[in-house]
Design a protein around this motif. Structure first.
Motif, PDB file in Angstrom:
ATOM      1  N   LEU A 149       0.847  -1.185   0.000  1.00  0.00           N
ATOM      2  CA  LEU A 149       0.000   0.000   0.000  1.00  0.00           C
ATOM      3  C   LEU A 149       0.887   1.242   0.000  1.00  0.00           C
ATOM      4  N   PRO A 150       0.455   2.324  -0.675  1.00  0.00           N
ATOM      5  CA  PRO A 150       1.259   3.555  -0.647  1.00  0.00           C
ATOM      6  C   PRO A 150       1.434   4.054   0.780  1.00  0.00           C
ATOM      7  N   ALA A 151       2.653   4.410   1.139  1.00  0.00           N
ATOM      8  CA  ALA A 151       2.921   4.873   2.506  1.00  0.00           C
ATOM      9  C   ALA A 151       2.152   6.139   2.834  1.00  0.00           C
ATOM     10  N   THR A 152       1.797   6.911   1.812  1.00  0.00           N
ATOM     11  CA  THR A 152       1.044   8.147   2.048  1.00  0.00           C
ATOM     12  C   THR A 152      -0.436   7.886   2.296  1.00  0.00           C
ATOM     13  N   ALA A 153      -0.900   6.667   1.994  1.00  0.00           N
ATOM     14  CA  ALA A 153      -2.333   6.367   2.127  1.00  0.00           C
ATOM     15  C   ALA A 153      -2.685   5.685   3.438  1.00  0.00           C
ATOM     16  N   VAL A 154      -1.684   5.127   4.102  1.00  0.00           N
ATOM     17  CA  VAL A 154      -1.931   4.442   5.367  1.00  0.00           C
ATOM     18  C   VAL A 154      -0.963   4.955   6.419  1.00  0.00           C
ATOM     19  N   PRO A 155      -1.440   5.090   7.673  1.00  0.00           N
ATOM     20  CA  PRO A 155      -2.759   4.754   8.188  1.00  0.00           C
ATOM     21  C   PRO A 155      -3.884   5.507   7.463  1.00  0.00           C
ATOM     22  N   GLY A 156      -5.030   4.836   7.369  1.00  0.00           N
ATOM     23  CA  GLY A 156      -6.175   5.417   6.718  1.00  0.00           C
ATOM     24  C   GLY A 156      -7.156   4.354   6.278  1.00  0.00           C
ATOM     25  N   PRO A 157      -8.244   4.754   5.636  1.00  0.00           N
ATOM     26  CA  PRO A 157      -9.249   3.779   5.211  1.00  0.00           C
ATOM     27  C   PRO A 157      -8.786   2.944   4.021  1.00  0.00           C
ATOM     28  N   VAL A 158      -9.089   1.670   4.068  1.00  0.00           N
ATOM     29  CA  VAL A 158      -8.786   0.746   2.972  1.00  0.00           C
ATOM     30  C   VAL A 158     -10.047  -0.059   2.671  1.00  0.00           C
ATOM     31  N   THR A 159     -10.309  -0.249   1.393  1.00  0.00           N
ATOM     32  CA  THR A 159     -11.474  -1.011   0.948  1.00  0.00           C
ATOM     33  C   THR A 159     -10.995  -2.173   0.080  1.00  0.00           C
ATOM     34  N   VAL A 160     -11.568  -3.331   0.302  1.00  0.00           N
ATOM     35  CA  VAL A 160     -11.249  -4.513  -0.497  1.00  0.00           C
ATOM     36  C   VAL A 160     -12.540  -5.043  -1.119  1.00  0.00           C
ATOM     37  N   GLU A 161     -12.560  -5.130  -2.438  1.00  0.00           N
ATOM     38  CA  GLU A 161     -13.682  -5.752  -3.125  1.00  0.00           C
ATOM     39  C   GLU A 161     -13.279  -7.170  -3.500  1.00  0.00           C
ATOM     40  N   ALA A 162     -14.001  -8.134  -2.965  1.00  0.00           N
ATOM     41  CA  ALA A 162     -13.747  -9.548  -3.263  1.00  0.00           C
ATOM     42  C   ALA A 162     -14.856 -10.046  -4.174  1.00  0.00           C
ATOM     43  N   VAL A 163     -14.478 -10.579  -5.318  1.00  0.00           N
ATOM     44  CA  VAL A 163     -15.464 -11.122  -6.251  1.00  0.00           C
ATOM     45  C   VAL A 163     -15.449 -12.634  -6.113  1.00  0.00           C
ATOM     46  N   ASP A 164     -16.532 -13.179  -5.570  1.00  0.00           N
ATOM     47  CA  ASP A 164     -16.661 -14.603  -5.314  1.00  0.00           C
ATOM     48  C   ASP A 164     -17.554 -15.217  -6.383  1.00  0.00           C
ATOM     49  N   GLN A 165     -16.921 -15.874  -7.371  1.00  0.00           N
ATOM     50  CA  GLN A 165     -17.642 -16.517  -8.455  1.00  0.00           C
ATOM     51  C   GLN A 165     -18.671 -15.574  -9.073  1.00  0.00           C
ATOM     52  N   GLY A 166     -18.214 -14.344  -9.335  1.00  0.00           N
ATOM     53  CA  GLY A 166     -19.035 -13.351 -10.006  1.00  0.00           C
ATOM     54  C   GLY A 166     -19.787 -12.407  -9.101  1.00  0.00           C
ATOM     55  N   GLU A 167     -19.887 -12.708  -7.806  1.00  0.00           N
ATOM     56  CA  GLU A 167     -20.629 -11.870  -6.859  1.00  0.00           C
ATOM     57  C   GLU A 167     -19.650 -10.999  -6.065  1.00  0.00           C
ATOM     58  N   PRO A 168     -19.785  -9.643  -6.163  1.00  0.00           N
ATOM     59  CA  PRO A 168     -18.865  -8.767  -5.418  1.00  0.00           C
ATOM     60  C   PRO A 168     -19.247  -8.660  -3.951  1.00  0.00           C
ATOM     61  N   ILE A 169     -18.221  -8.648  -3.105  1.00  0.00           N
ATOM     62  CA  ILE A 169     -18.380  -8.460  -1.665  1.00  0.00           C
ATOM     63  C   ILE A 169     -17.419  -7.353  -1.253  1.00  0.00           C
ATOM     64  N   THR A 170     -17.892  -6.368  -0.511  1.00  0.00           N
ATOM     65  CA  THR A 170     -17.048  -5.234  -0.143  1.00  0.00           C
ATOM     66  C   THR A 170     -16.718  -5.277   1.333  1.00  0.00           C
ATOM     67  N   PHE A 171     -15.413  -5.224   1.636  1.00  0.00           N
ATOM     68  CA  PHE A 171     -14.901  -5.121   2.997  1.00  0.00           C
ATOM     69  C   PHE A 171     -14.206  -3.777   3.141  1.00  0.00           C
ATOM     70  N   SER A 172     -14.341  -3.163   4.294  1.00  0.00           N
ATOM     71  CA  SER A 172     -13.722  -1.844   4.489  1.00  0.00           C
ATOM     72  C   SER A 172     -13.369  -1.638   5.947  1.00  0.00           C
ATOM     73  N   GLY A 173     -12.360  -0.811   6.188  1.00  0.00           N
ATOM     74  CA  GLY A 173     -11.980  -0.473   7.544  1.00  0.00           C
ATOM     75  C   GLY A 173     -10.786   0.437   7.551  1.00  0.00           C
ATOM     76  N   SER A 174     -10.497   0.979   8.716  1.00  0.00           N
ATOM     77  CA  SER A 174      -9.338   1.861   8.871  1.00  0.00           C
ATOM     78  C   SER A 174      -8.135   0.998   9.228  1.00  0.00           C
ATOM     79  N   VAL A 175      -7.052   1.196   8.507  1.00  0.00           N
ATOM     80  CA  VAL A 175      -5.827   0.410   8.699  1.00  0.00           C
ATOM     81  C   VAL A 175      -4.789   1.307   9.347  1.00  0.00           C
ATOM     82  N   SER A 176      -4.194   0.850  10.428  1.00  0.00           N
ATOM     83  CA  SER A 176      -3.208   1.663  11.137  1.00  0.00           C
ATOM     84  C   SER A 176      -1.908   0.896  11.303  1.00  0.00           C
TER      85      SER A 176
END
Length: 331
Positions: free
Chosen positions: A304-331
């Motif tokens: 991850l870019p050092a300038t972007a974290v700590p900060g919010p990070v979002t992960v989109e996981a595509v499970d057999q065509g279905e998107p799932i969104t995970f998000s949180g603050s990473v420190s």
């Protein structure tokens, strides 16, 4: 199922030819004939899923030309020649016994084992030493007479807190002249008394609570389809980036093996969702199977870019065509 062993050679646990006094074959009349009832009843947990065999029993493999039995795991000491074992980890071993049931001289099937422990299916670390040295290469063409048995020892390392937890072994055996492997699954308990409480089993109905289908999930939450991305851990900054790690866990809720994780990931930073990484994680290799009604966990490594974290990070996981969104603050 895998179509070739070559893809898996460096990332699955290979079964080993035993050194003098440990390797070789035995007649069907020898003690320990496949199919016997395991001596330790505690080796097999209750209510195994269909298609999963208790440790200590045999099952046909390689187009039913061979029977394979895996003994319950026992704790052992790694030899001086062992490959590096993580500090504090425990080495356990099982004996694999292949019996030729074909009625003719046959070549030992090309076989790979993947050992996973705990309810989340974390992968054990392969261990090799003078005794746990690995099966001969496929081109060695080891053959056995009808009814004869070839025995080998397999070793893996586990963290100490995994003692007493569930262990699930995937065995993939490819018969000589065949392109596809047979996948069979064994299960039991690791030796020792369980220490820390095992994590809730996501493959059991009600074992974990899933979020609603429309929610943006926090890291560590389960999707309705039983996929989870753990909290993200950061390393020190170097050259403008910070290494990041997380775990992806996938549950096979079906009664049949699941081929591969089937997940692609897109990692984004900040409120503007700036692309940072794209991942297609493989469990052990791209089409490695997951046992019926069981889970598998793979570690994710990205930057991850050092300038972007700590900060919010979002992960989109595509499970057999279905998107799932995970998000949180990473420190």
């Amino acid at each position: 199922m895998r179509s070739t062993r070559g893809l898996a050679a460096v990332i699955t646990v290979a079964i080993a030819t035993l050194s003098a006094g440990c390797a070789g074959h035995a007649s069907n009349g020898a003690a320990g004939t496949p199919g016997r009832t395991p001596a330790a009843s505690a080796a097999a947990p209750d209510a195994l899923p269909a298609g999963v065999t208790p440790l200590g029993r045999s099952v046909p493999v390689a187009a039913q030309g061979w029977n394979l039995e895996l003994a319950p795991f026992t704790e052992t000491n790694a030899g001086a020649s062992a490959e590096p074992v993580p500090v504090g980890w425990v080495v356990v071993r099982t004996q694999a016994r292949f019996t030729n049931t074909s009625g003719q001289i046959a070549q030992l099937p090309d076989t790979a084992l993947t050992v996973r422990y705990g309810s989340l299916g974390r992968r054990a670390t392969p261990v090799k030493d003078a005794v746990l040295s690995g099966l001969p290469a496929r081109d060695a063409a080891v053959r056995e007479a009808p009814g004869a048995t070839f025995a080998a020892e397999v070793g893996v390392a586990i963290p100490p807190q995994a003692r007493g937890q569930r262990v699930t072994v995937t065995a993939e055996a490819t018969q000589e002249g065949m392109a596809e492997a047979d996948s069979v699954f064994f299960e039991g308990r690791l030796p020792g008394k369980a220490g820390d409480a095992e994590e809730a089993d996501p493959s059991v109905p009600g074992g974990t609570e899933a979020a609603s289908a429309s929610a943006v999930l926090p890291f560590g939450a389960w999707s309705p389809g039983r996929v989870r991305v753990s909290a993200i851990t950061l390393g020190p900054a170097k050259n403008g980036t910070r290494p990041a790690t997380a775990d992806l866990t996938v549950v096979n809720g079906d009664s049949q093996p699941r081929t591969g994780a089937g997940i692609t990931l897109r990692v984004m930073t900040g409120a503007g969702l700036k692309d940072a990484a794209s991942l297609t994680p493989a469990l052990d290799y791209p089409d490695a199977p997951i046992a019926p009604a069981r889970s598998a966990t793979v570690s994710l490594h990205f930057s991850l870019p050092a300038t972007a974290v700590p900060g919010p990070v979002t992960v989109e996981a595509v499970d057999q065509g279905e998107p799932i969104t995970f998000s949180g603050s990473v420190s």
